[in-house]
Design a protein around this motif. Structure first.
Motif, PDB file in Angstrom:
ATOM      1  N   PHE A 270       0.824  -1.206   0.000  1.00 18.47           N
ATOM      2  CA  PHE A 270       0.000   0.000   0.000  1.00 18.47           C
ATOM      3  C   PHE A 270       0.853   1.248   0.000  1.00 18.47           C
ATOM      4  N   GLU A 271       2.133   1.057  -0.244  1.00 19.88           N
ATOM      5  CA  GLU A 271       2.983   2.231  -0.292  1.00 19.88           C
ATOM      6  C   GLU A 271       2.754   3.000  -1.582  1.00 19.88           C
ATOM      7  N   ILE A 272       3.000   4.283  -1.518  1.00 14.74           N
ATOM      8  CA  ILE A 272       2.871   5.116  -2.716  1.00 14.74           C
ATOM      9  C   ILE A 272       4.202   5.076  -3.467  1.00 14.74           C
ATOM     10  N   PRO A 273       4.165   4.752  -4.755  1.00 18.68           N
ATOM     11  CA  PRO A 273       5.420   4.690  -5.511  1.00 18.68           C
ATOM     12  C   PRO A 273       6.023   6.082  -5.673  1.00 18.68           C
ATOM     13  N   THR A 274       7.330   6.172  -5.809  1.00 17.36           N
ATOM     14  CA  THR A 274       7.945   7.473  -6.081  1.00 17.36           C
ATOM     15  C   THR A 274       7.644   7.868  -7.524  1.00 17.36           C
ATOM     16  N   SER A 275       7.846   9.143  -7.822  1.00 21.25           N
ATOM     17  CA  SER A 275       7.592   9.559  -9.206  1.00 21.25           C
ATOM     18  C   SER A 275       8.596   8.878 -10.147  1.00 21.25           C
ATOM     19  N   GLU A 276       9.799   8.586  -9.655  1.00 24.43           N
ATOM     20  CA  GLU A 276      10.776   7.863 -10.485  1.00 24.43           C
ATOM     21  C   GLU A 276      10.264   6.463 -10.830  1.00 24.43           C
ATOM     22  N   ASP A 277       9.661   5.791  -9.853  1.00 29.57           N
ATOM     23  CA  ASP A 277       9.073   4.468 -10.123  1.00 29.57           C
ATOM     24  C   ASP A 277       8.046   4.562 -11.255  1.00 29.57           C
TER      25      ASP A 277
ATOM     26  N   ALA B 192      -6.187   8.930  -2.683  1.00 27.96           N
ATOM     27  CA  ALA B 192      -5.570   9.770  -1.647  1.00 27.96           C
ATOM     28  C   ALA B 192      -4.264  10.361  -2.175  1.00 27.96           C
ATOM     29  N   SER B 193      -3.509   9.558  -2.911  1.00 30.27           N
ATOM     30  CA  SER B 193      -2.241  10.030  -3.463  1.00 30.27           C
ATOM     31  C   SER B 193      -2.478  11.165  -4.468  1.00 30.27           C
ATOM     32  N   THR B 194      -3.503  11.011  -5.321  1.00 28.31           N
ATOM     33  CA  THR B 194      -3.813  12.056  -6.301  1.00 28.31           C
ATOM     34  C   THR B 194      -4.168  13.357  -5.586  1.00 28.31           C
ATOM     35  N   GLU B 195      -4.958  13.237  -4.530  1.00 24.76           N
ATOM     36  CA  GLU B 195      -5.374  14.438  -3.816  1.00 24.76           C
ATOM     37  C   GLU B 195      -4.177  15.137  -3.179  1.00 24.76           C
ATOM     38  N   GLU B 196      -3.309  14.353  -2.577  1.00 24.48           N
ATOM     39  CA  GLU B 196      -2.133  14.966  -1.958  1.00 24.48           C
ATOM     40  C   GLU B 196      -1.255  15.621  -3.029  1.00 24.48           C
ATOM     41  N   ASP B 197      -1.056  14.908  -4.130  1.00 25.82           N
ATOM     42  CA  ASP B 197      -0.238  15.480  -5.208  1.00 25.82           C
ATOM     43  C   ASP B 197      -0.886  16.735  -5.797  1.00 25.82           C
ATOM     44  N   ALA B 198      -2.216  16.746  -5.900  1.00 24.62           N
ATOM     45  CA  ALA B 198      -2.895  17.927  -6.449  1.00 24.62           C
ATOM     46  C   ALA B 198      -2.597  19.153  -5.587  1.00 24.62           C
ATOM     47  N   HIS B 199      -2.582  18.975  -4.282  1.00 17.25           N
ATOM     48  CA  HIS B 199      -2.253  20.104  -3.403  1.00 17.25           C
ATOM     49  C   HIS B 199      -0.789  20.524  -3.562  1.00 17.25           C
ATOM     50  N   ALA B 200       0.085  19.526  -3.678  1.00 14.19           N
ATOM     51  CA  ALA B 200       1.509  19.849  -3.878  1.00 14.19           C
ATOM     52  C   ALA B 200       1.713  20.567  -5.214  1.00 14.19           C
ATOM     53  N   ILE B 201       0.995  20.130  -6.239  1.00 11.05           N
ATOM     54  CA  ILE B 201       1.100  20.766  -7.561  1.00 11.05           C
ATOM     55  C   ILE B 201       0.649  22.225  -7.467  1.00 11.05           C
TER      56      ILE B 201
ATOM     57  N   THR C  29      -8.819  13.483 -16.386  1.00 11.33           N
ATOM     58  CA  THR C  29      -7.479  13.658 -15.821  1.00 11.33           C
ATOM     59  C   THR C  29      -7.265  15.113 -15.409  1.00 11.33           C
ATOM     60  N   ILE C  30      -7.637  16.024 -16.292  1.00 17.33           N
ATOM     61  CA  ILE C  30      -7.452  17.448 -15.992  1.00 17.33           C
ATOM     62  C   ILE C  30      -8.244  17.819 -14.744  1.00 17.33           C
ATOM     63  N   LYS C  31      -9.495  17.363 -14.691  1.00 19.61           N
ATOM     64  CA  LYS C  31     -10.342  17.711 -13.542  1.00 19.61           C
ATOM     65  C   LYS C  31      -9.777  17.186 -12.233  1.00 19.61           C
TER      66      LYS C  31
ATOM     67  N   ILE D 259      -0.336   9.886 -13.245  1.00 21.69           N
ATOM     68  CA  ILE D 259      -0.037  11.161 -13.910  1.00 21.69           C
ATOM     69  C   ILE D 259       0.299  12.250 -12.889  1.00 21.69           C
ATOM     70  N   ALA D 260      -0.451  12.279 -11.805  1.00 18.21           N
ATOM     71  CA  ALA D 260      -0.189  13.293 -10.769  1.00 18.21           C
ATOM     72  C   ALA D 260       1.212  13.122 -10.184  1.00 18.21           C
ATOM     73  N   ARG D 261       1.641  11.869  -9.986  1.00 16.02           N
ATOM     74  CA  ARG D 261       2.990  11.615  -9.460  1.00 16.02           C
ATOM     75  C   ARG D 261       4.059  12.188 -10.392  1.00 16.02           C
TER      76      ARG D 261
END
Lengths: 276, 276
Positions: free
Chosen positions: B3-10, B44-53, B83-85, B249-251
């Motif tokens: 259940f770990e979130i992969p790195t963007s490099e992964d 959850a990962s997309t949401e966190e990344d959206a805030h970071a973006i 995807t955009i939304k 995509i968010a990653r």
């Protein structure tokens, strides 16, 4: 002290500059806690409205027949960017378009002042947001005497005619003047200097405008009086409190979109007609 | 099952089409649960990344030196709008610009095919998103034979040169091919017919394209092979699962913005120099 959320009609009534009436900016407060007594209620209301605006915008986009143009004007630090960030925080970027009008380019100056504005008008199905607008041509241009007096005098009617044209052709227009006190501006300019993440926003040129505060306020007053029309009235938003400013603007935008009542089109496809 | 979130490099390693290598679309799955086994983790990962973006975009805007261009390509219903939304759900609209490329207008056809694309390139400080792009000129144009073969053959190198030009001039480019199965498309087309709020998106013309599925996939394969370059590689995103598509995509977008490392400029103003 009421914690109820005012209707959008309440907010409209409180903020509108009545078309055809004389207008005195001194009668307009830069802080108003009547509509939203409590900051937390204001924030919660903005968030709820932001989600409703997103849903309405989805339908507007699907419908593809009407557009909404939101014009934001205000002196430096009045909160134009902050309003956009909070009121449209969750609106899908697919049908939203922000145009920040800066000092006109050489090419823009070779055309009449509405040329670049008309080019940026929102297409059908879109919400267009103007961060500054053609109103700069009767504000900074007037105060700094960048055009002669007669030219500027003619612009109010020209602007009214232009906005009437847009309205008659399917674009609803909302105009917000973000109204702050001179003290609030001083506070916000100071915080731009002091906070590292805000320092890039500070521009010593803003101080030169600040010295012309009264001239700018006179120009705003004339603008509101002459260009608050039935098709596109001005709303003068008390903006010393950011949370209440956002909440009031979000209420009016949501109410307007509800009035526009976009609908999902039904092209009449029937699933039984297609096999795949 | 992790259940770990992969790195963007992964994610980059899993999805990239290696520049200069032969590319076979058949080796690429339309569903991949290796990186995000669990849907809820993906959301959850997309949401966190959206805030970071959003935060990174604020800095990019303040810095005003670099731009990011995100190109989304995919067959009908592949999920470009979705995807955009979701990935840009909370990005401030101030520094974001979406361009949906449709059938070229008469004026656009009077110019070369990159003319309208170059005009829509993001300005410095902005994230530009292309919903379809110049790649249609080697996809639908090729499959429908709207230009002759030699013309199309020359376009791959022209596109690579154009993207190199943008990259060398401060625009980072990310290209995502949203890859779905033919069955998934059938399901999604059916839901467009059946759900009243989606019916407006259905276009009987899409079925004609669906009949040319294999030709389109061949054109996509050639496009990826010829235009995955060191400066602008293609990422082939398994897109049968919407939540995982968004998360991957968010990653990559977040990772890229972190690599671009925008910084708040410090113009050097000192508060003690100003009195107001």
């Amino acid at each position: 002290m009421s914690f109820e959320i005012p209707t959008s009609e309440d907010v409209v009534d409180a903020l509108i500059a009545k078309p055809g009436k004389s207008f005195d900016l001194k009668d307009r407060p830069t802080r108003n806690e009547d509509l939203f007594a409590d900051k937390h209620v204001a924030r919660a209301s903005t968030e709820e409205d932001a989600h409703a605006i997103n849903t309405l915008q989805d339908t507007l986009f699907a419908e593809g027949k009407q557009a909404l143009l939101v014009i934001l004007q205000g002196i430096d630090t009045a909160g134009k960017s902050g309003t956009i960030k909070s009121v449209f925080s969750v609106t899908s970027p697919l049908g939203l378009n922000v145009t920040a009008f800066k000092k006109p380019t050489g090419l823009e100056l070779e055309h009449d002042y509405l040329w670049r504005v008309h080019k940026a008008a929102p297409r059908k199905g879109f919400i267009g947001i103007f961060d500054r607008s053609h109103y700069e041509d009767v504000l900074v241009v007037k105060v700094r005497e960048l055009a002669d007096k007669d030219t500027i005098k003619r612009r109010y009617d020209q602007i009214n005619a232009f906005e009437k044209h847009l309205t008659e052709n399917g674009t609803r227009i909302l105009k917000f003047m973000l109204h702050i006190s001179k003290d609030t501006q001083a506070e916000r300019l100071r915080s731009r200097l002091e906070e590292p993440h805000k320092r890039w926003k500070f521009n010593p040129g803003d101080l030169a405008d600040r010295e012309l505060w009264d001239d700018f306020m006179d120009a705003y007053e004339t603008m509101v009086e002459k260009c608050s029309t039935d098709h596109a009235p001005w709303y003068v938003v008390p903006s010393d409190s950011k949370s209440r400013r956002n909440a009031m603007i979000a209420r009016i935008i949501r109410g307007t979109l509800e009035e526009m009542a976009p609908e999902y089109p039904d092209p009449g496809w029937k699933s039984e007609d297609y096999n795949f």
